[in-house]
Design a protein around this motif. Structure first.
Motif, PDB file in Angstrom:
ATOM      1  N   VAL A  72      25.984 -47.567 -38.759  1.00  0.00           N
ATOM      2  CA  VAL A  72      27.351 -47.539 -39.283  1.00  0.00           C
ATOM      3  C   VAL A  72      27.818 -46.105 -39.560  1.00  0.00           C
ATOM      4  N   MET A  73      26.985 -45.317 -40.218  1.00  0.00           N
ATOM      5  CA  MET A  73      27.391 -44.003 -40.713  1.00  0.00           C
ATOM      6  C   MET A  73      27.021 -42.843 -39.799  1.00  0.00           C
ATOM      7  N   GLY A  74      26.037 -43.033 -38.939  1.00  0.00           N
ATOM      8  CA  GLY A  74      25.522 -41.921 -38.154  1.00  0.00           C
ATOM      9  C   GLY A  74      24.409 -41.231 -38.921  1.00  0.00           C
ATOM     10  N   THR A  75      23.822 -40.233 -38.296  1.00  0.00           N
ATOM     11  CA  THR A  75      22.726 -39.494 -38.927  1.00  0.00           C
ATOM     12  C   THR A  75      23.266 -38.654 -40.073  1.00  0.00           C
ATOM     13  N   ALA A  76      22.550 -38.667 -41.180  1.00  0.00           N
ATOM     14  CA  ALA A  76      22.974 -37.905 -42.360  1.00  0.00           C
ATOM     15  C   ALA A  76      22.883 -36.412 -42.083  1.00  0.00           C
ATOM     16  N   LEU A  77      23.809 -35.665 -42.663  1.00  0.00           N
ATOM     17  CA  LEU A  77      23.812 -34.221 -42.501  1.00  0.00           C
ATOM     18  C   LEU A  77      22.617 -33.595 -43.218  1.00  0.00           C
ATOM     19  N   VAL A  78      22.298 -34.110 -44.388  1.00  0.00           N
ATOM     20  CA  VAL A  78      21.193 -33.566 -45.179  1.00  0.00           C
ATOM     21  C   VAL A  78      20.202 -34.677 -45.483  1.00  0.00           C
ATOM     22  N   THR A  79      18.959 -34.476 -45.060  1.00  0.00           N
ATOM     23  CA  THR A  79      17.868 -35.349 -45.479  1.00  0.00           C
ATOM     24  C   THR A  79      16.828 -34.449 -46.130  1.00  0.00           C
ATOM     25  N   ASP A  80      16.551 -34.714 -47.376  1.00  0.00           N
ATOM     26  CA  ASP A  80      15.680 -33.861 -48.174  1.00  0.00           C
ATOM     27  C   ASP A  80      14.245 -34.354 -48.079  1.00  0.00           C
ATOM     28  N   ALA A  81      13.328 -33.451 -47.785  1.00  0.00           N
ATOM     29  CA  ALA A  81      11.914 -33.809 -47.690  1.00  0.00           C
ATOM     30  C   ALA A  81      11.351 -34.228 -49.047  1.00  0.00           C
ATOM     31  N   PHE A  82      11.929 -33.732 -50.133  1.00  0.00           N
ATOM     32  CA  PHE A  82      11.459 -34.072 -51.471  1.00  0.00           C
ATOM     33  C   PHE A  82      12.089 -35.357 -52.009  1.00  0.00           C
ATOM     34  N   HIS A  83      13.191 -35.785 -51.413  1.00  0.00           N
ATOM     35  CA  HIS A  83      13.859 -37.026 -51.807  1.00  0.00           C
ATOM     36  C   HIS A  83      14.143 -37.845 -50.543  1.00  0.00           C
ATOM     37  N   PRO A  84      13.126 -38.485 -49.984  1.00  0.00           N
ATOM     38  CA  PRO A  84      13.313 -39.202 -48.717  1.00  0.00           C
ATOM     39  C   PRO A  84      14.192 -40.448 -48.843  1.00  0.00           C
ATOM     40  N   ASP A  85      14.422 -40.919 -50.063  1.00  0.00           N
ATOM     41  CA  ASP A  85      15.248 -42.113 -50.268  1.00  0.00           C
ATOM     42  C   ASP A  85      16.714 -41.765 -50.515  1.00  0.00           C
ATOM     43  N   ARG A  86      17.112 -40.561 -50.154  1.00  0.00           N
ATOM     44  CA  ARG A  86      18.489 -40.120 -50.394  1.00  0.00           C
ATOM     45  C   ARG A  86      19.042 -39.450 -49.135  1.00  0.00           C
ATOM     46  N   TRP A  87      20.208 -39.917 -48.710  1.00  0.00           N
ATOM     47  CA  TRP A  87      20.903 -39.312 -47.570  1.00  0.00           C
ATOM     48  C   TRP A  87      22.235 -38.769 -48.061  1.00  0.00           C
ATOM     49  N   ASP A  88      22.553 -37.545 -47.677  1.00  0.00           N
ATOM     50  CA  ASP A  88      23.807 -36.913 -48.088  1.00  0.00           C
ATOM     51  C   ASP A  88      24.695 -36.674 -46.869  1.00  0.00           C
ATOM     52  N   TYR A  89      25.952 -37.077 -47.016  1.00  0.00           N
ATOM     53  CA  TYR A  89      26.960 -36.868 -45.980  1.00  0.00           C
ATOM     54  C   TYR A  89      28.041 -35.971 -46.571  1.00  0.00           C
ATOM     55  N   PHE A  90      28.342 -34.880 -45.895  1.00  0.00           N
ATOM     56  CA  PHE A  90      29.389 -33.962 -46.331  1.00  0.00           C
ATOM     57  C   PHE A  90      30.393 -33.798 -45.194  1.00  0.00           C
TER      58      PHE A  90
END
Length: 131
Positions: free
Chosen positions: A64-82
């Protein structure tokens, strides 16, 4: 006898070129440089957000959203879209969206967008999204 003094041809051309440059520089001071429109990040529309449902898998969310712009190695359960759009060098639109997963399922949506009813939302993203 008297000789008629003439300036050499290269000197006349360089004086003409110099006067042309001065005239163009003086006239061009009022012109503004062209600034292009710049889009950065993931385009996030309200239509995309309205398709999100709590309990969706990561692959469904990615569809639905596409690949997230930011995927944090320390927080793998969080995707950030900017998303940011500058028109003519001036900011026009800016969106931030954070998706939080519990296991493989979508749990929360945080950001400055309207989420679908029934989906756990936290706003604004700037307060809760930072670790």
């Amino acid at each position: 006898m008297f000789r008629i003094l003439q300036t050499p041809v290269p000197v006349r051309l360089s004086l003409s070129a110099l006067s042309l440059c001065v005239a163009l520089a003086a006239g061009g001071c009022s012109l503004k440089p062209y600034k292009i429109d710049i889009q950065q990040g993931n385009v996030v529309t309200q239509e995309m957000i309205s398709k999100l449902r709590q309990g969706m898998t990561r692959s469904q969310v990615k569809f639905v959203m596409g690949t997230a712009l930011v995927t944090d190695a320390f927080h793998p359960d969080r995707w950030d879209y900017f998303y940011k759009f500058d028109k003519g060098g001036k900011p026009r639109e800016e969106r931030r969206l954070t998706l939080v997963f519990e296991g493989d399922k979508l749990a929360r949506v945080m950001g400055d967008v309207n989420v679908a009813p029934g989906l756990d939302a936290a706003a604004p993203a700037t307060k809760e999204a930072k670790p």
